[in-house]
Scaffold this motif. Structure first.
Motif: not given
Ligand code: FES
Ligand code: FES
Length: 159
Positions: A18, A22, A26, A31
């Protein structure tokens, strides 16, 4: 620069790469595809994005995914299934504790945290515990009633 993180979400292990910026909200929604966690205000006010991280309720919109590296996370998907609701979900249904449902995932997760940590002897304590979660449908009375029903069951004095 990207970072490798490993988390356990609702009992399932994930390893993902990631961006350091992030957000956990989210990460969960986009993801991992766990869209049960809702995003409302995106700045820590409404509580819709609340999840449990290592047993504590956390605003996932204010938490970086990398900060959850190694953590055990519970989202609303981890509480029960449509066929087998957990007791708090069941009482939300019984007591009509939801209207549009947007705040409901956060209310349920916060409710689970409150039920685990506090005696909730009075409705005022439940209301104080929920004070960080906003419901625009103003269904607070029935949300409190749902949590009260679970407390009463745990105390063995359900009516
Ligand atoms: S979306 Fe996180 S507190 Fe509102
Ligand atoms: S049920 Fe609609 S915002 Fe709470």
């Amino acid at each position: 620069m990207k970072m490798d993180i490993a988390v356990t979400v609702n009992g399932r292990k994930y390893q993902e790469i990631v961006e350091p910026r992030l957000l956990l909200s989210d990460f969960l929604r986009e993801t991992l595809g766990l869209t049960g966690t809702h995003v409302g205000c995106e700045h820590g006010i409404c509580g819709a994005c609340t999840v449990l991280v290592n047993g504590d309720s956390v605003r996932s919109c204010l938490t970086l995914a990398v900060r959850a590296n190694g953590a055990e996370i519970t989202t609303v998907e981890g509480l029960g299934t449509p066929e087998a609701l957990n007791e708090l979900q069941h009482q939300f249904r019984e007591k009509h504790g939801l209207q549009c449902g947007f705040c409901t995932p956060g209310m349920l997760i916060t409710g689970m945290d409150l039920l685990k940590k506090y005696p909730l002897a009075s409705d005022a304590e439940i209301r104080e515990g929920l004070s960080g979660n906003l419901c625009r449908c103003t269904g607070y009375q029935n949300i409190v009633a749902a949590i009260r029903a679970v407390v009463d069951q745990q105390d063995g004095n359900a009516s």
